[in-house]
Design an enzyme around this catalytic site. Sequence first.
Site, PDB file in Angstrom:
ATOM      1  N   SER A  30      44.044  39.478  32.651  1.00 52.69           N
ATOM      2  CA  SER A  30      43.571  38.783  31.455  1.00 52.69           C
ATOM      3  C   SER A  30      44.215  39.481  30.260  1.00 52.69           C
ATOM      4  O   SER A  30      44.682  40.613  30.395  1.00 52.69           O
ATOM      5  CB  SER A  30      42.046  38.942  31.361  1.00 52.69           C
ATOM      6  N   TYR A  65      33.896  43.680  32.847  1.00 54.90           N
ATOM      7  CA  TYR A  65      35.012  42.750  33.108  1.00 54.90           C
ATOM      8  C   TYR A  65      36.315  43.345  32.552  1.00 54.90           C
ATOM      9  O   TYR A  65      37.336  43.404  33.243  1.00 54.90           O
ATOM     10  CB  TYR A  65      34.738  41.394  32.466  1.00 54.90           C
TER      11      TYR A  65
HETATM   12  N1  LIG Z   1      38.910  31.428  32.092  1.00 58.27           N
HETATM   13  C1  LIG Z   1      39.432  32.267  31.237  1.00 58.27           C
HETATM   14  O1  LIG Z   1      39.289  32.125  29.992  1.00 58.27           O
HETATM   15  C2  LIG Z   1      40.268  33.431  31.733  1.00 58.27           C
HETATM   16  C3  LIG Z   1      41.015  34.154  30.811  1.00 58.27           C
HETATM   17  C4  LIG Z   1      41.810  35.191  31.292  1.00 58.27           C
HETATM   18  C5  LIG Z   1      41.842  35.500  32.636  1.00 58.27           C
HETATM   19  N2  LIG Z   1      41.077  34.775  33.519  1.00 58.27           N
HETATM   20  C6  LIG Z   1      41.180  35.128  34.935  1.00 58.27           C
HETATM   21  O2  LIG Z   1      41.801  34.022  35.598  1.00 58.27           O
HETATM   22  C7  LIG Z   1      41.402  34.031  36.974  1.00 58.27           C
HETATM   23  C8  LIG Z   1      40.945  32.634  37.375  1.00 58.27           C
HETATM   24  O3  LIG Z   1      39.755  32.356  36.705  1.00 58.27           O
HETATM   25  P1  LIG Z   1      39.416  30.883  36.172  1.00 58.27           P
HETATM   26  O4  LIG Z   1      39.444  30.893  34.730  1.00 58.27           O
HETATM   27  O5  LIG Z   1      40.238  29.865  36.887  1.00 58.27           O
HETATM   28  O6  LIG Z   1      37.893  30.838  36.595  1.00 58.27           O
HETATM   29  P2  LIG Z   1      37.147  29.957  37.718  1.00 58.27           P
HETATM   30  O7  LIG Z   1      37.428  28.539  37.489  1.00 58.27           O
HETATM   31  O8  LIG Z   1      35.749  30.446  37.738  1.00 58.27           O
HETATM   32  O9  LIG Z   1      37.912  30.420  39.044  1.00 58.27           O
HETATM   33  C9  LIG Z   1      37.523  31.593  39.716  1.00 58.27           C
HETATM   34  C10 LIG Z   1      38.054  31.481  41.119  1.00 58.27           C
HETATM   35  O10 LIG Z   1      37.668  32.603  41.891  1.00 58.27           O
HETATM   36  C11 LIG Z   1      37.102  32.150  43.135  1.00 58.27           C
HETATM   37  N3  LIG Z   1      36.094  33.111  43.549  1.00 58.27           N
HETATM   38  C12 LIG Z   1      35.017  33.534  42.843  1.00 58.27           C
HETATM   39  N4  LIG Z   1      34.305  34.418  43.580  1.00 58.27           N
HETATM   40  C13 LIG Z   1      34.964  34.535  44.765  1.00 58.27           C
HETATM   41  C14 LIG Z   1      34.736  35.294  45.947  1.00 58.27           C
HETATM   42  N5  LIG Z   1      33.685  36.111  46.045  1.00 58.27           N
HETATM   43  N6  LIG Z   1      35.608  35.181  46.965  1.00 58.27           N
HETATM   44  C15 LIG Z   1      36.683  34.357  46.875  1.00 58.27           C
HETATM   45  N7  LIG Z   1      36.971  33.610  45.778  1.00 58.27           N
HETATM   46  C16 LIG Z   1      36.107  33.705  44.748  1.00 58.27           C
HETATM   47  C17 LIG Z   1      36.449  30.822  42.803  1.00 58.27           C
HETATM   48  O11 LIG Z   1      36.356  29.967  43.949  1.00 58.27           O
HETATM   49  P3  LIG Z   1      34.956  29.789  44.741  1.00 58.27           P
HETATM   50  O12 LIG Z   1      33.873  29.801  43.718  1.00 58.27           O
HETATM   51  O13 LIG Z   1      35.142  28.514  45.474  1.00 58.27           O
HETATM   52  O14 LIG Z   1      34.913  30.946  45.671  1.00 58.27           O
HETATM   53  C18 LIG Z   1      37.506  30.272  41.824  1.00 58.27           C
HETATM   54  O15 LIG Z   1      38.574  29.704  42.497  1.00 58.27           O
HETATM   55  C19 LIG Z   1      40.306  35.105  37.104  1.00 58.27           C
HETATM   56  O16 LIG Z   1      40.853  36.286  37.638  1.00 58.27           O
HETATM   57  C20 LIG Z   1      39.865  35.323  35.659  1.00 58.27           C
HETATM   58  O17 LIG Z   1      39.344  36.628  35.471  1.00 58.27           O
HETATM   59  C21 LIG Z   1      40.299  33.742  33.103  1.00 58.27           C
END
Ligand SMILES: NC(=O)c1ccc[n+]([C@@H]2O[C@H](COP(=O)([O-])OP(=O)(O)OC[C@H]3O[C@@H](n4cnc5c(N)ncnc54)[C@H](OP(=O)(O)O)[C@@H]3O)[C@@H](O)[C@H]2O)c1
Length: 252
Positions: A155, A168
């Site tokens: 991130s 986080y």
């Molecule tokens: N959203 C933002 O603003 C943002 C900004 C910067 C970085 N990020 C990073 O980007 C990445 C993707 O996040 P996102 O924004 O796409 O959020 P998201 O839509 O909540 O996706 C999170 C993903 O992680 C999977 N996951 C969660 N817990 C898990 C577990 N215990 N085992 C296996 N898979 C698991 C979820 O799938 P299931 O629930 O089906 O398991 C989902 O595919 C993350 O690393 C996040 O920290 C996000």
Amino acid sequence: MTSATRQEQLAAIFKSATVIPVLTIERVEDAVPLARALVERGYRVFLASRNESELRQRAETIERDFNTSIGWSRADLRNAVECRALVATAEAFLGRIDVLINNAGVGWYKPFMDWSDGEILELLALNLAAPMLLAHAVLPGMLARGRGYIVNVASDLARRPLANMAPYVGSKFGLLGFGTSLHREVRDRGVRLTTVMPGVIDSAFNGALEGTKDPRWALPPSALATRIVDLLALPYNVVIDELTIHPAGGDY
Ligand SMILES: NC(=O)c1ccc[n+]([C@@H]2O[C@H](COP(=O)([O-])OP(=O)(O)OC[C@H]3O[C@@H](n4cnc5c(N)ncnc54)[C@H](OP(=O)(O)O)[C@@H]3O)[C@@H](O)[C@H]2O)c1
């Protein structure tokens, strides 16, 4: 072996890779942009997350749309045994893993004293330990073949402190430190590693409704997906160590 010979060997190895197998960790709906971009560029894809019915349903959609076979497996990556089992299952399906994309992550926005012990441990298990365990499991094959690519989705908070997200931020600072250090160990053996540092993404993160944020300050997942696939298309002897990507109007 002279470095020239090594360069020729690496070039030959990458030229030979017609279909590059990729293990990517995320929910299919999130992965659609990424899986779609990967399949369109000729990668073979294996997906993993926790929701089996969602994985099956969505994988079938991608398979139909692209007339290809997508591997998938349910895995809770907070569990070390499931991390290793996932890599074994993906290797059995793909034959080998040339690319690992660690995208799964969780986070909550609240004062530190409102975090429970369980939430802190769960977050560290998924955001920091799982990428280490998955890298540890895929690297023997990558190093033996002299080629591989690991993409860790951290991130922009991997380099920017933020109140009310301390655990986080700690996990993302940690992921950046882990990835850049590991890369120093494996880069002269054909394995590349990029840490991707996005700003706000218009996803389901932290219980949000995907596709509802103002595009001026939230990245569409497809924009991130395309950049990740572009990394993989770089010449074998080129690596982007850190990729910071923001919505143009974002506040950061
Ligand atoms: N959203 C933002 O603003 C943002 C900004 C910067 C970085 N990020 C990073 O980007 C990445 C993707 O996040 P996102 O924004 O796409 O959020 P998201 O839509 O909540 O996706 C999170 C993903 O992680 C999977 N996951 C969660 N817990 C898990 C577990 N215990 N085992 C296996 N898979 C698991 C979820 O799938 P299931 O629930 O089906 O398991 C989902 O595919 C993350 O690393 C996040 O920290 C996000």
